[in-house]
Each structure stands twice: as structure tokens, then as C-alpha cells.
Design a protein around this motif. Structure first.
Motif, PDB file in Angstrom:
ATOM      1  N   ASP A  43      -3.238  11.839   0.089  1.00  0.00           N
ATOM      2  CA  ASP A  43      -2.380  10.739   0.534  1.00  0.00           C
ATOM      3  C   ASP A  43      -2.326   9.713  -0.597  1.00  0.00           C
ATOM      4  O   ASP A  43      -3.322   9.049  -0.888  1.00  0.00           O
ATOM      5  N   LYS A  91      -3.740   5.951  -0.269  1.00  0.00           N
ATOM      6  CA  LYS A  91      -5.100   5.643   0.165  1.00  0.00           C
ATOM      7  C   LYS A  91      -5.977   5.010  -0.908  1.00  0.00           C
ATOM      8  O   LYS A  91      -6.726   4.078  -0.662  1.00  0.00           O
ATOM      9  N   LYS A  92      -5.915   5.532  -2.142  1.00  0.00           N
ATOM     10  CA  LYS A  92      -6.816   5.072  -3.194  1.00  0.00           C
ATOM     11  C   LYS A  92      -6.042   4.417  -4.330  1.00  0.00           C
ATOM     12  O   LYS A  92      -4.984   4.905  -4.723  1.00  0.00           O
ATOM     13  N   SER A 102       0.813  -1.223   0.000  1.00  0.00           N
ATOM     14  CA  SER A 102       0.000   0.000   0.000  1.00  0.00           C
ATOM     15  C   SER A 102       0.844   1.269   0.000  1.00  0.00           C
ATOM     16  O   SER A 102       0.411   2.319  -0.466  1.00  0.00           O
TER      17      SER A 102
END
Length: 250
Positions: A224, A227-228, A187
């Protein structure tokens, strides 16, 4: 009566779609372009004020990260673009367009002094033969056997990179390191830009529209990048707009 109207509307819609497809794929959309191009990424250029995507191949996005022969992360998308710039070396390109893609870019094949640029990208290992075509697949085999470009280590196919998840397959010419999943699918992978020149942030708004922010714009610091899945780093406004991103209003 309502059913009859639905049928008529559906038929009209179908006729319109067929007509649109005919316009997009007709010889009328074909054109010849010539000159030294501005290279935006590994398969997108700007020539004679026309944005063109090299057809039949798929190069990594400029934000794509790969693993080298030693299992270390490197900015392979930026490298693919830079290798194409180096190969072009300011020379004249002759391009033949045959239609447009979903972002309004022309599609076509380009040549430098008679050499097929699309084929060169695949043969040199900086792109793969397109997912929906096998035109350049033989060059892909040549590149993998020579451990050229992306094939020097491990990587994700460009079309899989754009929609990657924990189950995405990682490929390589020899072997894939045991920690490749963590390195290429973690991530926090893109928390930092792939290159010091790629500082533009692309993100999705509530309506799913692609919006990009320049450093200094309101909201830039709040994005950020971990995040996506739809967020990505971009290297220039020209690249962003050629691939379907719109600049944030403020």
C-alpha cells in the motif's frame, strides 16, 4: 588496559575513514566520459556504463508531484526528466567526474557542445541549486523570476520531498495555494503512480533496506503506497538501482 585498546581501535578506525575519504575525493577517482547518455531522472544519467549524478544541483525525483499555475497536481519529476531528454536530443555529452555519492554513483559536471547541463537544468527551472553548494544559485533566481519549470506553480524542494511530513515547507515563485498542504502532503498523494510508465513499487523492509517490486512479482499487490513515508514509485529498474534500491528476490 581495555581503555587503551579502545583508544587504539578508535585511532585505527579514524585512520581508515580518512584514507577512504582521500580515495573517494582524490584525482584518481576523476574521469572523463563522453557520448550520448541514458537519462534516468532529472539529475542521474548512465554514460559509458557509469551511473553519474549531476553535481551541485538537485532535481525532483520521478515520483514527485507539484502544483501548476492553476493549483493542479502534475508529475513534475517525470517532466524534469523528460525535459532533460528533450534538451539532450541524442547529442554527445562530455562529463568530468570528481568522486562518488552514497549510492556509488559518480558525481560530476556535464556539457553538451560546451553548454553546462547542470546550469541549464537550474536555469530552466527543472532543478534547484544544491543544498550544500551555491554554484548555481544565480540561475535559480533567474528561473524563479521567469516562472520557469517548477517555478510556474508551487512545489517542495527535492531534498525536503524525500523526507516530507506535515510541516514541510511548500515554495513557489508567486504564491502558494491555500490547499497546497493537503494536495502535496496528504497521505493518499501517491496511491496512484505519477505516470503510467512508473509502475515499480519501492518499499523499506524490516531492516530499513530499499527493496523494489515489479508488477507481477509476489507481494507487489500487497504494498500500500500510502502507508509508509519511505515508499515511492519508480520508473525503471535502472533508475531504482542507481538510487540505492535492490530488486525483491521474488
Amino acid at each position: 588496559m581495555n581503555q587503551e585498546r579502545k583508544v587504539i581501535v578508535a585511532m585505527k578506525h579514524r585512520v581508515m575513514m580518512v584514507a577512504l575519504f582521500a580515495v573517494i575525493t582524490s584525482p584518481v577517482c576523476a574521469a572523463k566520459l563522453s557520448g550520448p547518455p541514458r537519462i534516468l531522472d532529472g539529475n542521474t544519467i548512465e554514460l559509458e556504463k557509469t551511473k553519474l549524478r549531476l553535481s551541485g544541483i538537485d532535481a525532483p525525483e520521478t515520483d514527485q508531484i507539484c502544483l501548476d499555475a492553476h493549483g493542479r497536481k502534475w508529475a513534475c519529476g517525470v517532466a524534469a526528466r523528460d525535459e532533460l531528454i528533450k534538451h539532450s536530443n541524442g547529442r554527445t555529452w562530455d562529463c568530468h567526474t570528481t568522486g562518488v555519492d552514497e549510492y556509488g554513483r559518480s558525481r560530476g559536471s556535464c556539457f553538451i557542445e560546451g553548454e553546462d547541463v547542470n546550469a541549464w537544468m537550474v536555469r530552466s527551472g527543472w532543478a534547484l541549486s544544491g543544498l550544500s553548494t551555491h554554484t548555481y544559485v544565480i540561475y535559480e533566481v533567474v528561473a524563479s523570476k521567469a516562472y520557469a519549470g517548477l517555478w510556474s506553480g508551487a512545489f517542495i524542494a527535492p531534498w525536503d520531498w524525500r523526507r516530507r511530513n506535515k510541516g514541510t515547507i511548500i515554495i513557489g515563485a508567486s504564491s502558494v495555494p491555500g490547499d497546497a498542504q493537503e494536495l502535496l502532503l496528504g497521505s493518499a498523494l501517491l496511491s496512484d503512480p505519477p505516470s503510467s510508465e512508473c509502475l515499480i513499487k519501492g518499499t523499506m523492509d524490516r531492516n530499513g533496506e530499499r527493496i523494489y517490486y515489479l508488477p507481477g512479482q509476489l507481494g507487489y499487490e500487497q504494498i500500500d503506497m500510502t502507508k509508509k513515508s519511505g515508499e515511492r514509485w519508480l520508473c525503471s529498474e535502472a533508475e531504482a538501482e542507481a538510487t540505492g534500491w535492490r530488486k525483491a528476490a521474488r
